[in-house]
Design a protein around this motif. Structure first.
Motif, PDB file in Angstrom:
ATOM      1  N   LEU A  83       0.700  -1.126  -0.306  1.00  0.00           N
ATOM      2  CA  LEU A  83      -0.053  -0.059  -0.205  1.00  0.00           C
ATOM      3  C   LEU A  83       0.683   1.228   0.077  1.00  0.00           C
ATOM      4  O   LEU A  83       0.657   1.971  -0.686  1.00  0.00           O
ATOM      5  N   GLN A  84       1.721   1.257   0.443  1.00  0.00           N
ATOM      6  CA  GLN A  84       3.312   2.440   0.618  1.00  0.00           C
ATOM      7  C   GLN A  84       4.066   2.683  -0.995  1.00  0.00           C
ATOM      8  O   GLN A  84       4.161   3.376  -1.156  1.00  0.00           O
ATOM      9  N   ALA A  85       4.211   1.192  -0.908  1.00  0.00           N
ATOM     10  CA  ALA A  85       4.741   1.435  -2.971  1.00  0.00           C
ATOM     11  C   ALA A  85       4.154   1.857  -4.257  1.00  0.00           C
ATOM     12  O   ALA A  85       2.781   2.353  -4.082  1.00  0.00           O
ATOM     13  N   PRO A  86       5.081   3.277  -4.584  1.00  0.00           N
ATOM     14  CA  PRO A  86       4.247   4.239  -6.013  1.00  0.00           C
ATOM     15  C   PRO A  86       4.622   3.500  -7.306  1.00  0.00           C
ATOM     16  O   PRO A  86       2.996   3.739  -7.850  1.00  0.00           O
ATOM     17  N   GLY A  87       4.389   1.575  -6.671  1.00  0.00           N
ATOM     18  CA  GLY A  87       3.962   1.223  -7.767  1.00  0.00           C
ATOM     19  C   GLY A  87       4.383  -0.606  -7.528  1.00  0.00           C
ATOM     20  O   GLY A  87       3.974  -0.613  -6.487  1.00  0.00           O
ATOM     21  N   ALA A  88       4.467  -1.486  -8.685  1.00  0.00           N
ATOM     22  CA  ALA A  88       4.350  -2.961  -7.844  1.00  0.00           C
ATOM     23  C   ALA A  88       5.771  -3.096  -7.047  1.00  0.00           C
ATOM     24  O   ALA A  88       6.751  -3.024  -7.917  1.00  0.00           O
ATOM     25  N   VAL A  89       5.335  -4.548  -6.526  1.00  0.00           N
ATOM     26  CA  VAL A  89       6.502  -4.127  -5.477  1.00  0.00           C
ATOM     27  C   VAL A  89       7.048  -5.671  -5.444  1.00  0.00           C
ATOM     28  O   VAL A  89       5.854  -6.947  -5.647  1.00  0.00           O
ATOM     29  N   ILE A 149       5.438  -6.064 -15.847  1.00  0.00           N
ATOM     30  CA  ILE A 149       3.740  -6.309 -16.651  1.00  0.00           C
ATOM     31  C   ILE A 149       2.716  -6.091 -16.045  1.00  0.00           C
ATOM     32  O   ILE A 149       1.277  -5.225 -15.502  1.00  0.00           O
ATOM     33  N   LEU A 150       3.142  -7.009 -14.558  1.00  0.00           N
ATOM     34  CA  LEU A 150       2.151  -6.178 -13.313  1.00  0.00           C
ATOM     35  C   LEU A 150       1.867  -4.344 -12.581  1.00  0.00           C
ATOM     36  O   LEU A 150       0.895  -3.884 -12.590  1.00  0.00           O
ATOM     37  N   ASP A 151       3.060  -3.820 -12.990  1.00  0.00           N
ATOM     38  CA  ASP A 151       2.393  -2.563 -12.875  1.00  0.00           C
ATOM     39  C   ASP A 151       1.770  -2.151 -13.832  1.00  0.00           C
ATOM     40  O   ASP A 151       0.918  -1.707 -13.583  1.00  0.00           O
TER      41      ASP A 151
END
Length: 527
Positions: A83-89, A149-151
């Protein structure tokens, strides 16, 4: 190039789904199925953020009980990091953070000690809507290209959940409009008859209505057929804090047994044959207002159990749906049966009876109200005067005495219908000659002979003067039998036409005729 083509081929059906009207659950499952085809994962989940908790909406590859779990963000560091990350992690195999799905992926072992994990936040508008998570049983399953791809997929997934949210909001809006239209329809219906009377029995009834109406207590209105139980229910609603909301009435005796549950609680599309769309039940229509269940003693035992649950918990489920809905209603029930006797006979649930009779309210029969019969007659005569266009319509002295002497087994309803017939006769007679515009109702118009002077009882009479010749129930049954037989004869045994003539529902008339042992001529001939 091949990987790009595979991605596009997988996304095209998902994009076309955005233009389709699909249930939210099916839309979410297709979203996860597409993601599993794109990325080499063993488990994938879509979770919606509700406050500080993530709620699973759809899963693939996780145990069935996962959908029933609730994941507090503060208690799950990986979900918090997503939730805190700007993109996929992507989480390294040795990151040390516990996985929220450890033990929830079916397999040989009970714990996932080493595996690969990715996740991304779905954003709708300016806020986080929820997260997508992917798990693999082997470390190193996901590559940096999979993370990209997830991003990219996150944007399409966000569009999917946004479309679903808009469709849900539209569906709720349609339900609100339907409920509002029902309220307008009820408000536009003719104003109910006013309650009139001066007798002690009437004053007692009014004082009890004034006492209980401002509360939210469940009221059980009892009384014989035709005493005006629905009018009492409307007075309870009109004098309550819910008076500006809808009052929804249900005649339980008129509902086919296989449709009772649908009428009360509603259904979703496809719940049964003929359920072509979602439908609100009467409970939801009455949300915020009053629900009046007339003839509640006619409900089948199976429906009684479900009604009791709704009254206790305040939550209901539409047929074919797993979602629970809350209905804030004030319940008023009515019956002409002795429910205590029905409980003893096993035809009515004792727990439901006690839940309904929080405040029992008995409506007195007309024979106990003395000269109130003349006040009610005046109200009905005025209604009929307006219908017939007469300048005046009055009762003769003989007619008044006949009204006061009658036992009124059909109560106020019998009085209403009797005066309607008499007004037609008087109006027709008046049209032939009298130019004054004022017609007089006679005892002959009422089909009631003036009462004979009371004779002195013999010295050895055992019964007191005026004692009834038979018990009340026998007199009422005899009166109802005469009216039904006359209606059936006039309508050549047609039950539907006879029910209309008597002002009854066909199912009610059939049940009453069966109880009284009346068989239409057509059925007798077939037998």
């Amino acid at each position: 190039m091949t990987r790009t083509t595979d991605v596009l081929n997988a996304l095209v059906p998902l994009i076309s789904d955005l233009a389709q009207e699909l249930p939210a659950e099916l839309r979410y499952r297709r979203l996860l199925d597409t993601l599993r085809r794109l990325l080499p994962c063993d488990a994938v989940a879509l979770l919606r953020l509700e406050g500080d908790t993530l709620v699973p909406l759809a899963t693939r590859g996780l145990s069935d009980d996962t959908l029933g779990r609730r994941f507090m963000v503060a208690a799950h560091p990986r979900l918090h990091a997503i939730l805190q990350a700007p993109g996929a992690v992507r989480f390294a195999a040795d990151c040390g953070l516990p996985d929220p799905y450890d033990g929830l992926i079916p397999g040989e072992g009970s714990q996932l000690d080493v595996h690969d994990c990715m996740g991304c936040t779905l954003r709708v508008g300016a806020g986080a809507w929820g997260v997508l998570t992917l798990d693999a049983l082997e470390t190193g399953r996901f590559s940096p290209a999979d993370l990209k791809i997830l991003d990219t997929f996150a944007s399409l997934a966000a569009a999917t959940v946004a479309a679903t949210a808009r469709l849900d909001a539209l569906a709720r809006s349609i339900e609100d409009e339907r409920r509002r239209a029902e309220s307008y329809r009820l408000a536009a219906s003719p104003a109910p008859q006013a309650m009139v009377g001066h007798s002690p029995a009437y004053r007692q009834l009014v004082s009890e209505i004034e006492l209980v109406a401002p509360s939210d207590l469940t009221v059980l209105v009892t009384g014989e057929t035709g005493v005006g139980k629905e009018l009492v229910a409307r007075q309870l609603h009109a004098r309550s804090p819910r008076a500006d909301k809808a009052m929804v009435s249900v005649n339980c005796a008129a509902l086919p047994e296989h449709l009772v549950e649908s009428e009360l609680f509603g259904h979703v599309r496809g719940a049964f044959s003929g359920a072509v769309g979602d439908r609100l039940g009467k409970f939801e229509m009455a949300h915020g207002g009053t629900l009046f269940l007339d003839e509640i003693g006619e409900l089948p035992l199976a429906v009684q159990a479900k009604l009791l649950r709704v009254l206790q918990d305040g939550q209901l489920q539409r047929i074919g749906s797993d979602r629970e809905h809350r209905a804030d209603i004030r319940l008023v029930a009515a019956t002409n049966r002795d429910l205590a006797a029905e409980v003893r006979a096993g035809r009515f649930r004792a727990d439901l009876y006690h839940r309904l009779s929080v405040f029992p309210l008995r409506v007195p029969p007309l024979r106990e109200r003395g000269r109130d019969v003349l006040l009610l007659a005046g109200a009905f005569i005025e209604e009929n005067r307006r219908r017939t266009g007469l300048r005046g319509l009055r009762l003769s002295q003989e007619a008044q005495r006949a009204l006061l002497a009658h036992a009124w087994p059909g109560n106020v309803r019998e009085l209403e219908y009797l005066l309607a017939r008499a007004a037609l006769k008087a109006g027709a007679r008046h049209a032939k000659g009298d130019a004054s515009g004022i017609a007089t109702l006679t005892a002959e118009d009422l089909d009631m002979a003036p009462p004979a002077p009371a004779a002195a009882p013999p010295a050895d009479a055992a019964a007191p003067p005026g004692a009834p010749r038979a018990d009340l129930r026998s007199e009422v049954d005899a009166f109802q039998r005469r009216m039904i037989e006359a209606a059936l004869e006039a309508n050549r045994g047609n039950m539907a036409a006879s029910a209309r003539a008597l002002g009854l529902d066909r199912a009610n008339l059939a049940r009453l005729a069966a109880r009284l042992g009346i068989v239409p001529a057509g059925r007798r001939q077939r037998a």
